[in-house]
Scaffold this motif. Structure first.
Motif, PDB file in Angstrom:
ATOM      1  N   THR A 167     -14.180   1.786  -6.392  1.00  0.00           N
ATOM      2  CA  THR A 167     -12.708   1.730  -6.168  1.00  0.00           C
ATOM      3  C   THR A 167     -12.056   2.957  -5.209  1.00  0.00           C
ATOM      4  O   THR A 167     -10.900   2.839  -5.097  1.00  0.00           O
ATOM      5  CB  THR A 167     -11.791   0.875  -6.912  1.00  0.00           C
ATOM      6  N   PRO A 209       7.694   1.474  -2.823  1.00  0.00           N
ATOM      7  CA  PRO A 209       7.968   0.370  -3.333  1.00  0.00           C
ATOM      8  C   PRO A 209       6.975  -0.659  -3.146  1.00  0.00           C
ATOM      9  O   PRO A 209       5.939  -0.611  -2.461  1.00  0.00           O
ATOM     10  CB  PRO A 209       8.863   0.201  -2.073  1.00  0.00           C
ATOM     11  N   ARG A 247      11.521   5.570   5.031  1.00  0.00           N
ATOM     12  CA  ARG A 247      12.630   4.926   5.051  1.00  0.00           C
ATOM     13  C   ARG A 247      13.025   5.250   3.262  1.00  0.00           C
ATOM     14  O   ARG A 247      12.047   6.451   3.037  1.00  0.00           O
ATOM     15  CB  ARG A 247      11.738   3.580   4.574  1.00  0.00           C
ATOM     16  N   PHE A 278     -15.366  10.599 -10.877  1.00  0.00           N
ATOM     17  CA  PHE A 278     -16.452  10.217 -10.783  1.00  0.00           C
ATOM     18  C   PHE A 278     -17.095  10.781 -10.447  1.00  0.00           C
ATOM     19  O   PHE A 278     -18.469  12.025 -11.527  1.00  0.00           O
ATOM     20  CB  PHE A 278     -16.841   8.947  -9.659  1.00  0.00           C
ATOM     21  N   VAL A 333     -14.718   3.102 -11.351  1.00  0.00           N
ATOM     22  CA  VAL A 333     -13.994   4.032 -10.853  1.00  0.00           C
ATOM     23  C   VAL A 333     -13.216   3.291 -10.315  1.00  0.00           C
ATOM     24  O   VAL A 333     -12.395   3.171  -9.390  1.00  0.00           O
ATOM     25  CB  VAL A 333     -15.096   4.634 -10.197  1.00  0.00           C
ATOM     26  N   LEU A 357      -9.296   1.552  -0.474  1.00  0.00           N
ATOM     27  CA  LEU A 357      -9.983   2.582  -0.226  1.00  0.00           C
ATOM     28  C   LEU A 357     -11.354   2.680  -0.493  1.00  0.00           C
ATOM     29  O   LEU A 357     -12.045   3.453   0.882  1.00  0.00           O
ATOM     30  CB  LEU A 357     -10.034   3.927  -1.413  1.00  0.00           C
ATOM     31  N   TYR A 362      -4.508   6.705   1.176  1.00  0.00           N
ATOM     32  CA  TYR A 362      -2.952   5.841   0.446  1.00  0.00           C
ATOM     33  C   TYR A 362      -2.981   4.802   1.972  1.00  0.00           C
ATOM     34  O   TYR A 362      -3.238   3.519   1.464  1.00  0.00           O
ATOM     35  CB  TYR A 362      -1.850   5.915   0.548  1.00  0.00           C
ATOM     36  N   TYR A 364       4.934   6.210  -6.608  1.00  0.00           N
ATOM     37  CA  TYR A 364       3.880   5.368  -5.243  1.00  0.00           C
ATOM     38  C   TYR A 364       4.125   4.862  -4.544  1.00  0.00           C
ATOM     39  O   TYR A 364       3.861   4.379  -3.213  1.00  0.00           O
ATOM     40  CB  TYR A 364       2.425   5.250  -5.593  1.00  0.00           C
ATOM     41  N   TYR A 415      -5.115  -3.506   2.885  1.00  0.00           N
ATOM     42  CA  TYR A 415      -4.987  -4.313   1.694  1.00  0.00           C
ATOM     43  C   TYR A 415      -3.757  -4.439   1.240  1.00  0.00           C
ATOM     44  O   TYR A 415      -3.093  -3.409   0.909  1.00  0.00           O
ATOM     45  CB  TYR A 415      -6.199  -4.557   0.735  1.00  0.00           C
ATOM     46  N   PHE A 451      -5.443  -2.007  -9.167  1.00  0.00           N
ATOM     47  CA  PHE A 451      -5.783  -3.626  -8.745  1.00  0.00           C
ATOM     48  C   PHE A 451      -7.461  -3.834  -8.503  1.00  0.00           C
ATOM     49  O   PHE A 451      -7.844  -4.730  -9.868  1.00  0.00           O
ATOM     50  CB  PHE A 451      -4.622  -3.967  -7.535  1.00  0.00           C
ATOM     51  N   ALA A 452      -8.086  -2.680  -7.735  1.00  0.00           N
ATOM     52  CA  ALA A 452      -9.593  -3.305  -7.980  1.00  0.00           C
ATOM     53  C   ALA A 452     -10.077  -3.551  -8.944  1.00  0.00           C
ATOM     54  O   ALA A 452     -10.991  -4.139  -9.846  1.00  0.00           O
ATOM     55  CB  ALA A 452      -9.920  -2.888  -6.798  1.00  0.00           C
ATOM     56  N   GLY A 453      -9.977  -1.839 -10.045  1.00  0.00           N
ATOM     57  CA  GLY A 453     -10.773  -2.212 -10.929  1.00  0.00           C
ATOM     58  C   GLY A 453     -10.510  -2.558 -12.371  1.00  0.00           C
ATOM     59  O   GLY A 453     -11.342  -3.080 -13.024  1.00  0.00           O
TER      60      GLY A 453
HETATM   61  P1  FAD Z   1      -5.534   2.319  -5.970  1.00  0.00           P
HETATM   62  O1  FAD Z   1      -4.030   1.223  -6.030  1.00  0.00           O
HETATM   63  O2  FAD Z   1      -5.356   2.995  -4.616  1.00  0.00           O
HETATM   64  O3  FAD Z   1      -6.348   2.248  -6.842  1.00  0.00           O
HETATM   65  C1  FAD Z   1      -7.313   3.404  -7.081  1.00  0.00           C
HETATM   66  C2  FAD Z   1      -8.126   3.995  -7.824  1.00  0.00           C
HETATM   67  O4  FAD Z   1      -9.030   4.816  -7.752  1.00  0.00           O
HETATM   68  C3  FAD Z   1      -6.693   5.199  -7.942  1.00  0.00           C
HETATM   69  O5  FAD Z   1      -5.952   5.062  -9.523  1.00  0.00           O
HETATM   70  C4  FAD Z   1      -7.851   6.431  -7.970  1.00  0.00           C
HETATM   71  O6  FAD Z   1      -6.908   7.833  -9.242  1.00  0.00           O
HETATM   72  C5  FAD Z   1      -9.221   6.251  -8.166  1.00  0.00           C
HETATM   73  N1  FAD Z   1     -10.167   7.391  -7.960  1.00  0.00           N
HETATM   74  C6  FAD Z   1      -9.939   6.934  -6.451  1.00  0.00           C
HETATM   75  N2  FAD Z   1     -11.280   7.919  -6.525  1.00  0.00           N
HETATM   76  C7  FAD Z   1     -11.552   7.988  -7.916  1.00  0.00           C
HETATM   77  C8  FAD Z   1     -12.754   9.507  -8.330  1.00  0.00           C
HETATM   78  N3  FAD Z   1     -13.191  10.024  -7.761  1.00  0.00           N
HETATM   79  N4  FAD Z   1     -12.562   9.669  -9.839  1.00  0.00           N
HETATM   80  C9  FAD Z   1     -11.571   8.372 -10.246  1.00  0.00           C
HETATM   81  N5  FAD Z   1     -10.738   7.941 -10.200  1.00  0.00           N
HETATM   82  C10 FAD Z   1     -10.613   7.755  -8.605  1.00  0.00           C
HETATM   83  N6  FAD Z   1       0.852  -3.288  -1.613  1.00  0.00           N
HETATM   84  C11 FAD Z   1       1.183  -5.309  -1.780  1.00  0.00           C
HETATM   85  O7  FAD Z   1       0.964  -5.769  -1.665  1.00  0.00           O
HETATM   86  N7  FAD Z   1       3.300  -4.924  -1.749  1.00  0.00           N
HETATM   87  C12 FAD Z   1       3.257  -3.761  -1.028  1.00  0.00           C
HETATM   88  O8  FAD Z   1       4.963  -3.616  -1.139  1.00  0.00           O
HETATM   89  C13 FAD Z   1       3.179  -2.227  -0.969  1.00  0.00           C
HETATM   90  N8  FAD Z   1       3.513  -1.193  -0.737  1.00  0.00           N
HETATM   91  C14 FAD Z   1       3.066  -0.210  -0.618  1.00  0.00           C
HETATM   92  C15 FAD Z   1       3.484   1.364  -0.501  1.00  0.00           C
HETATM   93  C16 FAD Z   1       2.544   1.824  -0.389  1.00  0.00           C
HETATM   94  C17 FAD Z   1       3.681   3.381  -0.123  1.00  0.00           C
HETATM   95  C18 FAD Z   1       1.387   2.295  -0.184  1.00  0.00           C
HETATM   96  C19 FAD Z   1       0.778   3.544  -0.436  1.00  0.00           C
HETATM   97  C20 FAD Z   1       1.074   1.026  -0.876  1.00  0.00           C
HETATM   98  C21 FAD Z   1       1.169  -0.396  -0.954  1.00  0.00           C
HETATM   99  N9  FAD Z   1       1.055  -1.382  -1.114  1.00  0.00           N
HETATM  100  C22 FAD Z   1       1.694  -2.916  -0.965  1.00  0.00           C
HETATM  101  C23 FAD Z   1      -0.150  -1.172  -1.423  1.00  0.00           C
HETATM  102  C24 FAD Z   1      -1.078  -0.915  -2.286  1.00  0.00           C
HETATM  103  O9  FAD Z   1      -0.878  -0.087  -3.264  1.00  0.00           O
HETATM  104  C25 FAD Z   1      -2.836  -1.836  -2.501  1.00  0.00           C
HETATM  105  O10 FAD Z   1      -3.159  -2.494  -2.227  1.00  0.00           O
HETATM  106  C26 FAD Z   1      -3.373  -1.656  -3.886  1.00  0.00           C
HETATM  107  O11 FAD Z   1      -2.389  -0.810  -4.806  1.00  0.00           O
HETATM  108  C27 FAD Z   1      -4.234  -1.202  -3.634  1.00  0.00           C
HETATM  109  O12 FAD Z   1      -5.452  -0.916  -4.721  1.00  0.00           O
HETATM  110  P2  FAD Z   1      -6.420  -0.399  -5.394  1.00  0.00           P
HETATM  111  O13 FAD Z   1      -6.969  -0.603  -5.968  1.00  0.00           O
HETATM  112  O14 FAD Z   1      -7.646  -0.684  -3.798  1.00  0.00           O
HETATM  113  O15 FAD Z   1      -6.194   1.030  -4.888  1.00  0.00           O
END
Ligand code: FAD
Ligand code: UDP
Length: 389
Positions: A231, A57, A278, A217, A7, A338, A307, A55, A344, A11-13
């Motif tokens: 994730t 930088p 910013r 999901f 889900v 999340l 976020y 979303y 992270y 990055f995680a998924g």
């Molecule tokens: P996410 O990228 O949030 O992915 C989770 C996915 O799950 C989403 O696409 C969501 O739509 C999906 N999802 C959630 N619930 C459901 C559901 N019920 N059913 C189906 N799909 C679902 N990190 C850096 O290293 N350098 C940076 O410069 C940096 N800048 C950032 C700037 C901003 C504004 C933000 C918000 C974050 C930044 N980050 C940065 C952090 C980075 O975005 C995260 O570490 C990374 O994207 C996390 O990946 P993730 O897979 O855990 O979560």
């Protein structure tokens, strides 16, 4: 048909899907409720053909050779060192605070690290313990720099005073006595040469991986999946059983200017002026050449897509209760920003997902036939009729 339901295609998924499919021969279905892969790191071309980060930088930086090598299988890189200026008292000054920040703000001519150290020491407030985001800054550089650069930015960004937030939030920003004006000092800092989305496409390009976008999901019949890697937000998974975990959100206002560049560096922070925190100008990050330029303004808000987990003692206590539920939920593995409620960076999420996959294949029941074990989430959330997958 599938061994794993994953889900989220962030990055995680994506890392989990890639590892389970390519390295361990599992069949995986990746769903995301958004209409694209990449999670918050998603980038795309705007109407003018400028590569933007929808979303906000995203700059890749890590000290982990393992994470860097892993991602290098899916992208080549563009060298990039991130620099940020803060607009304070009508001047643009480097952030993190360094020697030039002090010289510019106080009209001084400090020349050595020792000079700057002595300046900080003369301003710093003693704190018996460093618990909050205010403590971190005030104990290092004193109240005036804290108020000029940190207090109001943090209030805007989090909707909370720094004294309510865990020390880890402002501790992300170092304080320097030299003239190093890079935002990060990590060993590896760069941008994916053809963008994040292209890198995700390469990660997910495997015959064992199927992707279903625009799919929540909540709408999936989960009983046919042996295991789930989740994730999304952890509180949502459990139907907000203990109440909502606060996540900070942002509204992004994207704008294109009919000029080659708007600002001297990729990011300018506005701690004390404006409602936004910013402005980011993407061409500095991507190196793209274009006669126009695209920027994004970030407006923090408590409503909207989740976020940022909000690091406070109360939220940590609430998350702990969800983490206990998660640990007791067989067949579902929680990973990412999340799902584990951790502030992270991308590299940390990649490392976390790689570690999870390693643990999954090392687990004693890993050899079980896919058909014999069913994920036990049916009591955890309302299952709606299956969508056509
Ligand atoms: P996410 O990228 O949030 O992915 C989770 C996915 O799950 C989403 O696409 C969501 O739509 C999906 N999802 C959630 N619930 C459901 C559901 N019920 N059913 C189906 N799909 C679902 N990190 C850096 O290293 N350098 C940076 O410069 C940096 N800048 C950032 C700037 C901003 C504004 C933000 C918000 C974050 C930044 N980050 C940065 C952090 C980075 O975005 C995260 O570490 C990374 O994207 C996390 O990946 P993730 O897979 O855990 O979560
Ligand atoms: N921060 C600040 N002033 C700045 C930059 C950062 O007060 O000019 C504080 C603020 O609380 C912010 C935190 O430091 O949320 C971490 O900053 P970072 O740039 O790492 O935030 P992110 O890129 O994750 O939004």
């Amino acid at each position: 048909m599938f061994d794993y339901l994953i889900v989220g295609a962030g990055f995680a998924g994506a890392v989990a899907a890639e590892q389970m499919a390519r390295c361990h021969g599992k069949k995986v279905l990746v769903i995301d409720r958004r209409n694209h892969i990449g999670g918050n790191a998603y980038d795309c071309f705007n109407r003018d053909g400028i590569l933007i980060h929808r979303y906000g930088p995203h700059i890749f930086h890590t000290n982990s050779e393992r994470v860097f090598q892993y991602l290098s299988q899916f992208t080549s890189w563009r060298s990039y060192e991130h620099r940020v200026l803060a607009s304070v008292d009508g001047k643009l000054v480097p952030i993190p605070i360094n020697r030039n920040t002090v010289n510019l703000l106080y009209d001084m001519k400090l020349r050595s690290d020792e000079d700057v150290e002595a300046f900080f020491a003369s301003r710093a407030e003693e704190r018996c313990s460093i618990k909050t985001s205010e403590d971190v800054v005030v104990s290092k550089v004193g109240r005036d720099l804290y108020e000029k650069l940190f207090r109001n930015y943090t209030r805007k960004q989090w909707g909370k005073d720094p004294c309510e937030l865990d020390s880890s939030v402002t501790a992300r920003i170092p304080v320097r006595t030299n003239e190093d004006d890079r935002y990060f000092t990590d060993r590896f800092q760069m941008m994916p040469k053809h963008g994040y989305t292209r890198m995700f496409e390469n990660m997910l390009d495997h015959s064992n991986i199927r992707i279903q976008l625009g799919c929540d999901f909540r709408d999936v019949e989960t009983s046919s999946f042996r295991e789930i890697i989740y994730t999304g937000p952890v509180d949502e998974f459990f139907g907000f059983r203990y109440g909502e975990l606060p996540y900070r959100s942002l509204r992004f206002r994207h704008k294109t200017f009919d000029k080659e560049y708007l600002q001297p560096v990729a990011v300018i922070n506005y701690p004390n002026d404006h409602v936004y925190t910013r402005i980011t100008e993407f061409k500095h990050l991507t190196g793209q050449l274009h006669t126009k330029t695209a920027v994004v303004y970030e407006y923090p808000t408590s409503e909207g897509d989740p976020y940022y987990p909000v690091p406070t003692p109360e939220n940590a206590a609430l998350y702990k209760r969800y983490a206990e539920l998660a640990a007791a939920t067989e067949g579902v593995h929680f990973v990412g920003r999340l799902a584990t409620y951790r502030y992270y960076n991308m590299d940390q999420v990649v490392a976390q997902a790689l570690t999870l996959c390693k643990q999954l294949v090392a687990a004693p029941d890993y050899a079980l036939d896919s058909a014999t074990s069913i994920a036990t989430v049916s009591n955890a959330l309302p299952i709606r009729p299956a969508v056509a997958l």
